[in-house]
Design a protein around this motif. Structure first.
Motif, PDB file in Angstrom:
ATOM      1  N   UNK A   1       2.298  25.836  31.595  1.00 57.44           N
ATOM      2  CA  UNK A   1       2.697  25.213  32.856  1.00 57.44           C
ATOM      3  C   UNK A   1       3.414  24.151  32.668  1.00 57.44           C
ATOM      4  N   UNK A   2       3.150  23.141  32.077  1.00 56.92           N
ATOM      5  CA  UNK A   2       3.938  21.835  31.955  1.00 56.92           C
ATOM      6  C   UNK A   2       5.218  22.193  31.745  1.00 56.92           C
ATOM      7  N   UNK A   3       5.511  23.127  30.550  1.00 56.85           N
ATOM      8  CA  UNK A   3       6.983  23.475  30.356  1.00 56.85           C
ATOM      9  C   UNK A   3       7.747  24.182  31.479  1.00 56.85           C
ATOM     10  N   UNK A   4       6.958  24.987  32.287  1.00 61.68           N
ATOM     11  CA  UNK A   4       7.836  25.569  33.253  1.00 61.68           C
ATOM     12  C   UNK A   4       7.976  24.806  34.405  1.00 61.68           C
ATOM     13  N   UNK A   5       6.954  23.891  34.528  1.00 61.29           N
ATOM     14  CA  UNK A   5       7.206  23.097  35.948  1.00 61.29           C
ATOM     15  C   UNK A   5       7.867  21.885  35.592  1.00 61.29           C
ATOM     16  N   UNK A   6       8.160  21.397  34.335  1.00 63.43           N
ATOM     17  CA  UNK A   6       8.906  20.435  34.105  1.00 63.43           C
ATOM     18  C   UNK A   6       8.629  18.978  34.959  1.00 63.43           C
ATOM     19  N   UNK A   7       9.245  18.457  35.624  1.00 60.05           N
ATOM     20  CA  UNK A   7       9.185  17.287  36.402  1.00 60.05           C
ATOM     21  C   UNK A   7       8.341  17.698  37.501  1.00 60.05           C
ATOM     22  N   UNK A   8       8.132  18.710  37.987  1.00 51.38           N
ATOM     23  CA  UNK A   8       7.034  19.098  39.308  1.00 51.38           C
ATOM     24  C   UNK A   8       5.536  19.004  38.561  1.00 51.38           C
ATOM     25  N   UNK A   9       5.366  18.941  37.401  1.00 50.95           N
ATOM     26  CA  UNK A   9       4.017  18.812  36.722  1.00 50.95           C
ATOM     27  C   UNK A   9       3.632  17.543  36.644  1.00 50.95           C
ATOM     28  N   UNK A  10       2.423  17.289  37.053  1.00 50.42           N
ATOM     29  CA  UNK A  10       1.667  15.933  37.239  1.00 50.42           C
ATOM     30  C   UNK A  10       1.279  15.458  35.769  1.00 50.42           C
ATOM     31  N   UNK A  11       2.120  14.458  34.997  1.00 49.26           N
ATOM     32  CA  UNK A  11       1.854  14.097  33.849  1.00 49.26           C
ATOM     33  C   UNK A  11       0.601  12.917  33.671  1.00 49.26           C
ATOM     34  N   UNK A  12       0.315  12.552  34.831  1.00 46.43           N
ATOM     35  CA  UNK A  12      -0.907  11.485  34.934  1.00 46.43           C
ATOM     36  C   UNK A  12      -1.962  11.869  34.140  1.00 46.43           C
ATOM     37  N   UNK A  13      -2.556  13.289  34.475  1.00 48.42           N
ATOM     38  CA  UNK A  13      -3.597  13.873  33.853  1.00 48.42           C
ATOM     39  C   UNK A  13      -3.733  14.747  32.805  1.00 48.42           C
ATOM     40  N   UNK A  14      -2.721  14.365  31.774  1.00 43.05           N
ATOM     41  CA  UNK A  14      -2.371  15.365  30.582  1.00 43.05           C
ATOM     42  C   UNK A  14      -3.481  15.374  29.619  1.00 43.05           C
ATOM     43  N   UNK A  15      -4.372  14.469  29.814  1.00 40.76           N
ATOM     44  CA  UNK A  15      -5.477  14.569  28.826  1.00 40.76           C
ATOM     45  C   UNK A  15      -6.959  14.864  29.453  1.00 40.76           C
ATOM     46  N   UNK A  16      -6.714  15.583  30.625  1.00 44.20           N
ATOM     47  CA  UNK A  16      -7.876  16.085  30.903  1.00 44.20           C
ATOM     48  C   UNK A  16      -8.006  17.465  31.191  1.00 44.20           C
ATOM     49  N   UNK A  17      -8.986  18.222  30.892  1.00 45.28           N
ATOM     50  CA  UNK A  17      -9.169  19.686  30.857  1.00 45.28           C
ATOM     51  C   UNK A  17      -9.332  20.391  32.133  1.00 45.28           C
ATOM     52  N   UNK A  18      -9.894  19.894  33.028  1.00 45.71           N
ATOM     53  CA  UNK A  18     -10.164  20.347  34.351  1.00 45.71           C
ATOM     54  C   UNK A  18      -8.946  20.276  35.399  1.00 45.71           C
ATOM     55  N   UNK A  19      -7.819  20.683  35.305  1.00 43.88           N
ATOM     56  CA  UNK A  19      -6.695  20.478  36.273  1.00 43.88           C
ATOM     57  C   UNK A  19      -6.148  21.838  36.771  1.00 43.88           C
ATOM     58  N   UNK A  20      -5.233  21.890  37.780  1.00 48.40           N
ATOM     59  CA  UNK A  20      -4.621  23.043  38.440  1.00 48.40           C
ATOM     60  C   UNK A  20      -3.622  23.325  37.531  1.00 48.40           C
ATOM     61  N   UNK A  21      -2.782  24.120  38.285  1.00 49.14           N
ATOM     62  CA  UNK A  21      -1.651  24.761  37.429  1.00 49.14           C
ATOM     63  C   UNK A  21      -0.301  23.781  37.577  1.00 49.14           C
ATOM     64  N   UNK A  22      -0.617  22.656  38.479  1.00 48.16           N
ATOM     65  CA  UNK A  22       0.446  21.759  38.533  1.00 48.16           C
ATOM     66  C   UNK A  22      -0.087  20.589  37.755  1.00 48.16           C
ATOM     67  N   UNK A  23      -1.137  20.578  37.045  1.00 50.81           N
ATOM     68  CA  UNK A  23      -1.614  19.250  36.380  1.00 50.81           C
ATOM     69  C   UNK A  23      -2.223  18.430  37.141  1.00 50.81           C
ATOM     70  N   UNK A  24      -2.706  18.475  38.538  1.00 49.43           N
ATOM     71  CA  UNK A  24      -3.558  17.854  39.287  1.00 49.43           C
ATOM     72  C   UNK A  24      -4.658  17.795  38.923  1.00 49.43           C
ATOM     73  N   UNK A  25      -5.789  16.711  38.734  1.00 51.83           N
ATOM     74  CA  UNK A  25      -7.079  16.862  38.245  1.00 51.83           C
ATOM     75  C   UNK A  25      -7.843  17.379  39.525  1.00 51.83           C
ATOM     76  N   UNK A  26      -8.835  17.989  39.313  1.00 49.23           N
ATOM     77  CA  UNK A  26      -9.816  18.579  40.175  1.00 49.23           C
ATOM     78  C   UNK A  26     -10.507  17.438  40.751  1.00 49.23           C
ATOM     79  N   UNK A  27     -10.750  17.411  42.050  1.00 44.70           N
ATOM     80  CA  UNK A  27     -11.762  16.394  42.599  1.00 44.70           C
ATOM     81  C   UNK A  27     -13.047  16.721  42.792  1.00 44.70           C
ATOM     82  N   UNK A  28     -14.172  16.053  42.882  1.00 41.44           N
ATOM     83  CA  UNK A  28     -15.433  16.328  43.127  1.00 41.44           C
ATOM     84  C   UNK A  28     -15.482  17.328  44.182  1.00 41.44           C
ATOM     85  N   UNK A  29     -15.086  16.809  45.525  1.00 38.59           N
ATOM     86  CA  UNK A  29     -15.034  17.572  46.557  1.00 38.59           C
ATOM     87  C   UNK A  29     -14.771  18.825  46.780  1.00 38.59           C
ATOM     88  N   UNK A  30     -13.320  18.879  45.960  1.00 37.58           N
ATOM     89  CA  UNK A  30     -12.756  20.390  45.984  1.00 37.58           C
ATOM     90  C   UNK A  30     -13.724  21.084  45.052  1.00 37.58           C
TER      91      UNK A  30
END
Length: 405
Positions: free
Chosen positions: A288-317
């Motif tokens: 996903x990171x390779x395909x999305x390039x700059x559109x991928x959220x690099x802030x949460x690269x170390x986290x396992x539970x992220x969506x297809x754009x690299x966004x960290x899932x929130x507890x509320x969601x």
């Protein structure tokens, strides 16, 4: 030492207590006796004597031979609670601090603020009235328990600081008890397997898998990082968590290394199925990171539970989407946290002892695990029954005592 006198004012007697601030300057306190001047001097004197006795009893022994200082005697309950809370802030979770703040600034302030109740004057009658006011508002008994626990803790601190000598919360007649303990829901093994097979393509598949296999709390699931997983040593470390900032009075997500308790920080074996699925997820994230390039959220690269754009899932969601999934697929409704209970219930049903379940779940003490799951411990009950059955079955007929006629 507290002294005082009665003084007439506007046709009534007032008890005037001689109090002093920390500099030694006299700060008299005027208290109405409720009696008019004519013919009531003796009664007014009795009120003064009672006030002197009450205030003197609250002074620490080391200060009873000294002028009473307004720092400890004239402090309002609300001012004291704010002082106490500031001392607790470095030692409690941000969510706990936020909850205490809301409790003090809300119900406690509404009840004790208008009368400017003094710390030294607080008594168990006032606490009883406060507890009952919470009940009358339709709140459950557990809400009363939380207020009582906070006030008792704060007043214990006041005693240690020698502000008061008696903890009014210990004497409250209407002391609450946790009568309505939450009874968690559980999935059976078949229901859990059905869920896992149904949601394989959903963004919550990994969170659900981790909660089901490891009994993780919601914050622990979202806090799992790739650096916490050792694919060579086959371990997964629970050492980080993610919570909603709003629960701590802040914005956004809070990423924290401080766990709920010391026991929450634990290292568990990386089981074969989670290992396989996590490796697939890691490869998928990299794609996903390779395909999305700059559109991928690099802030949460170390986290396992992220969506297809690299966004960290929130507890509320996580909680909201979990409920949506259950309804969509016709699965029995449970909370996401009940996956933790489901994990424990399946372990209990298979005869795993409570101590091992405590360590797996990361409970701070054995009693917590036993209180929640003891009623499910069928295996130990069968073993106990077998023991007593074998003992009694070995008794020979001639050894049995006959009933008296």
């Amino acid at each position: 030492m507290i002294t005082g006198s009665i003084q007439p004012k506007n046709g009534k007697y007032y008890a005037v207590l001689n109090l002093y601030d920390h500099t030694g300057k006299r700060r008299p306190k005027w208290v109405s006796t409720g009696y008019t001047v004519k013919g009531n001097k003796k009664k007014a004197q009795e009120v003064l004597n009672e006030l002197i006795r009450r205030y003197s009893a609250q002074l620490p022994p080391s200060k009873r031979g000294q002028p009473a200082c307004t720092r400890t005697v004239d402090m309002t309950l609300l001012d004291f609670l704010q002082e106490w809370l500031s001392t607790r802030k470095p030692h409690i979770q941000p969510t706990t601090y936020h909850n205490y703040s809301k409790m003090i600034e809300g119900r406690v302030a509404d009840c004790f603020g208008p009368q400017k109740t003094l710390l030294i004057e607080l008594n168990y009658h006032q606490l009883d009235d406060f507890y009952n006011s919470i009940r009358k508002d339709g709140c459950c008994e557990n809400s009363v328990v939380k207020y009582h626990a906070m006030l008792k803790m704060a007043l214990d601190y006041a005693i240690r600081k020698e502000y008061i000598q008696i903890n009014a919360a210990d004497r409250a007649v209407e002391k609450p008890s946790r009568k309505n303990r939450y009874k968690p829901s559980y999935y059976s093994r078949d229901e859990l397997n059905r869920m896992l097979q149904t949601v394989t393509d959903d963004v919550l598949y990994i969170p659900i898998l981790l909660a089901a296999y490891y009994g993780l709390r919601r914050s622990e699931v979202l806090g799992v990082r790739w650096t916490s997983i050792d694919f060579e040593k086959k371990t997964i470390a629970i050492e980080h968590k993610v919570i909603d900032g709003s629960a701590a009075g802040q914005e956004g997500l809070l990423l924290m290394d401080e766990m709920k308790t010391k026991s929450s920080r634990r290292t568990l074996p990386l089981l074969p199925t989670p290992e396989r699925i996590l490796l697939e997820a890691k490869a998928r994230q990299e794609e996903h990171r390779r395909v999305c390039r700059k559109g991928y959220n690099a802030k949460y690269l170390e986290y396992v539970c992220v969506d297809s754009l690299g966004n960290l899932l929130s507890p509320a969601f996580l909680s909201a989407h979990f409920s949506y999934l259950l309804k969509k697929h016709g699965l029995p409704h449970i909370r996401f946290h009940d996956l933790r209970h489901t994990c424990a219930s399946l372990l209990v049903a298979e005869g795993v002892d409570m101590k091992r379940i405590q360590l797996w779940l990361g409970h701070s003490n054995f009693s917590t695990t036993a209180d929640i799951y003891a009623h499910l411990d069928f295996a130990s009950k069968r073993d106990t029954g077998a023991v007593i059955g074998n003992l009694l079955d070995k008794v020979k007929p001639e050894e049995k005592q006959c009933d008296m006629p």
